[in-house]
Design a protein around this motif. Structure first.
Motif, PDB file in Angstrom:
ATOM      1  N   LEU A 210       0.818  -1.213   0.000  1.00  0.00           N
ATOM      2  CA  LEU A 210       0.000   0.000   0.000  1.00  0.00           C
ATOM      3  C   LEU A 210       0.851   1.260   0.000  1.00  0.00           C
ATOM      4  CD1 LEU A 210      -2.829  -1.079   2.479  1.00  0.00           C
ATOM      5  CD2 LEU A 210      -2.748  -1.291  -0.013  1.00  0.00           C
ATOM      6  N   GLY A 211       2.031   1.184   0.588  1.00  0.00           N
ATOM      7  CA  GLY A 211       2.924   2.331   0.555  1.00  0.00           C
ATOM      8  C   GLY A 211       3.373   2.641  -0.859  1.00  0.00           C
TER       9      GLY A 211
ATOM     10  N   LEU B 134       3.001   5.845  -6.030  1.00  0.00           N
ATOM     11  CA  LEU B 134       3.022   5.843  -7.489  1.00  0.00           C
ATOM     12  C   LEU B 134       1.702   6.270  -8.128  1.00  0.00           C
ATOM     13  CD1 LEU B 134       4.932   2.514  -8.263  1.00  0.00           C
ATOM     14  CD2 LEU B 134       5.827   4.847  -8.370  1.00  0.00           C
ATOM     15  N   CYS B 135       0.597   6.064  -7.418  1.00  0.00           N
ATOM     16  CA  CYS B 135      -0.722   6.256  -8.035  1.00  0.00           C
ATOM     17  C   CYS B 135      -1.467   7.441  -7.429  1.00  0.00           C
ATOM     18  CB  CYS B 135      -1.564   4.995  -7.877  1.00  0.00           C
ATOM     19  SG  CYS B 135      -0.797   3.522  -8.605  1.00  0.00           S
TER      20      CYS B 135
ATOM     21  N   VAL C 160      -7.037   3.434  -0.012  1.00  0.00           N
ATOM     22  CA  VAL C 160      -6.290   2.632   0.962  1.00  0.00           C
ATOM     23  C   VAL C 160      -7.060   2.569   2.278  1.00  0.00           C
ATOM     24  CG1 VAL C 160      -4.203   2.542   2.364  1.00  0.00           C
ATOM     25  CG2 VAL C 160      -4.037   3.029  -0.088  1.00  0.00           C
ATOM     26  N   ALA C 161      -7.615   3.706   2.709  1.00  0.00           N
ATOM     27  CA  ALA C 161      -8.384   3.736   3.950  1.00  0.00           C
ATOM     28  C   ALA C 161      -9.636   2.863   3.842  1.00  0.00           C
ATOM     29  CB  ALA C 161      -8.776   5.174   4.277  1.00  0.00           C
ATOM     30  N   THR C 162     -10.283   2.896   2.677  1.00  0.00           N
ATOM     31  CA  THR C 162     -11.466   2.077   2.444  1.00  0.00           C
ATOM     32  C   THR C 162     -11.124   0.596   2.521  1.00  0.00           C
ATOM     33  OG1 THR C 162     -12.496   3.766   1.055  1.00  0.00           O
ATOM     34  CG2 THR C 162     -13.313   1.515   0.812  1.00  0.00           C
ATOM     35  N   LEU C 163      -9.990   0.224   1.917  1.00  0.00           N
ATOM     36  CA  LEU C 163      -9.551  -1.177   1.946  1.00  0.00           C
ATOM     37  C   LEU C 163      -9.333  -1.638   3.377  1.00  0.00           C
ATOM     38  CD1 LEU C 163      -8.572  -3.682   0.315  1.00  0.00           C
ATOM     39  CD2 LEU C 163      -6.263  -2.711   0.500  1.00  0.00           C
ATOM     40  N   LYS C 164      -8.645  -0.840   4.156  1.00  0.00           N
ATOM     41  CA  LYS C 164      -8.385  -1.203   5.545  1.00  0.00           C
ATOM     42  C   LYS C 164      -9.684  -1.280   6.353  1.00  0.00           C
ATOM     43  CE  LYS C 164      -3.732   0.800   5.682  1.00  0.00           C
ATOM     44  NZ  LYS C 164      -2.867   1.863   6.237  1.00  0.00           N
ATOM     45  N   GLU C 165     -10.603  -0.362   6.080  1.00  0.00           N
ATOM     46  CA  GLU C 165     -11.866  -0.332   6.813  1.00  0.00           C
ATOM     47  C   GLU C 165     -12.719  -1.550   6.480  1.00  0.00           C
ATOM     48  OE1 GLU C 165     -14.532   1.198   9.527  1.00  0.00           O
ATOM     49  OE2 GLU C 165     -12.544   2.008   9.023  1.00  0.00           O
TER      50      GLU C 165
END
Length: 248
Positions: A212-213, A218-219, A240-245
């Motif tokens: 994720l870093g 890059l994106c 990224v926050a949505t994925l973790k949530e």
């Protein structure tokens, strides 16, 4: 709702769905026994359902999701390796895909021969390959092993050579699926630098990675897929926050 851009699209994914048939028997004997016992021989797995995405030229997009979410299937659909069961996918320009380590490499051919073979598959002419061959080999760091049969290569050597061939073509769209996870740290940094250069040149990039870093670096945009459905499309940090949530 999927995000759209005023710039002309490089990739259009329109209401795409893909399913696979899973077999529950491995041999004729198991098949016969299951048939006698009237057990189900196959089942259907919905890998993707109703995916709508527009990617503008020059966008760098991270495709995020946990194992089995459908990320790699979507990349294979964009590259043309697979066909959707429903919907359509349109791409503008030449697509270079790094989707499976060593895909397209012939094990009995040397690294040199595989450079020419893979570059030709990606649409390069013999004079184009001749002109860029030394750059490809130098970037890959294969060096003295370029005339060795690739069946003797390590997975890291496979990745370095495949990545080097792909990024030295006249590509318009680069698809990357986890291959940057293989190899040492200096080479990964060199790959990220090259990807940044391609983005600055206006190339379109679609990348799948559990790092994720790296994707945040890059994106600029992130798409999150969960169980074959798109649940988020927007700024990469929010993706990224949505994925973790989604794991809570």
């Amino acid at each position: 709702m999927p995000k759209t851009s005023e710039a002309r699209p490089s990739i259009i994914i329109d209401d795409v769905a893909k399913h696979f048939t899973l077999r529950h028997t491995q041999s004729f004997k198991e098949l016969f026994i299951s048939w006698i016992q009237r057990k189900k021989l196959t089942s259907s797995f919905q890998a993707l359902d109703g995916i709508d995405v527009r990617v503008a030229e020059g966008e760098s997009v991270a495709l995020l999701g946990y194992n089995g979410s459908g990320k790699s299937t979507l990349l294979k659909l964009i590259s043309g390796v697979l066909r959707p069961d429903r919907g359509r996918i349109l791409t503008r320009g030449r697509v270079a895909g790094l989707i499976e380590v060593g895909a397209g490499f012939h094990p009995d051919l040397s690294g040199r021969d595989n450079v020419y073979l893979n570059a030709a598959i990606l649409g390069m002419s013999r004079p184009e390959i001749d002109a860029r061959f030394d750059q490809i080999v130098e970037f890959s760091e294969i060096g003295e092993f370029i005339d060795t049969e690739v069946k003797h290569y390590s997975s890291g050597m496979f990745v370095r050579l495949a990545f080097s061939v792909a990024i030295h073509t006249e590509l318009d769209i680069l698809l990357v699926d986890e291959v940057l996870a293989v190899g040492d740290a200096p080479f990964r940094e060199k790959c990220k630098t090259k990807i940044r250069e391609l983005v600055e040149q206006g190339k379109t990039m679609f990348v799948v990675s559990h790092d994720l870093g790296m994707v945040s670096e890059l994106c600029s945009r992130g798409i999150v897929i969960r169980r074959g459905k798109m649940i988020f499309d927007g700024p990469v940090d929010e993706a990224v926050a949505t994925l973790k949530e989604s794991t809570r």
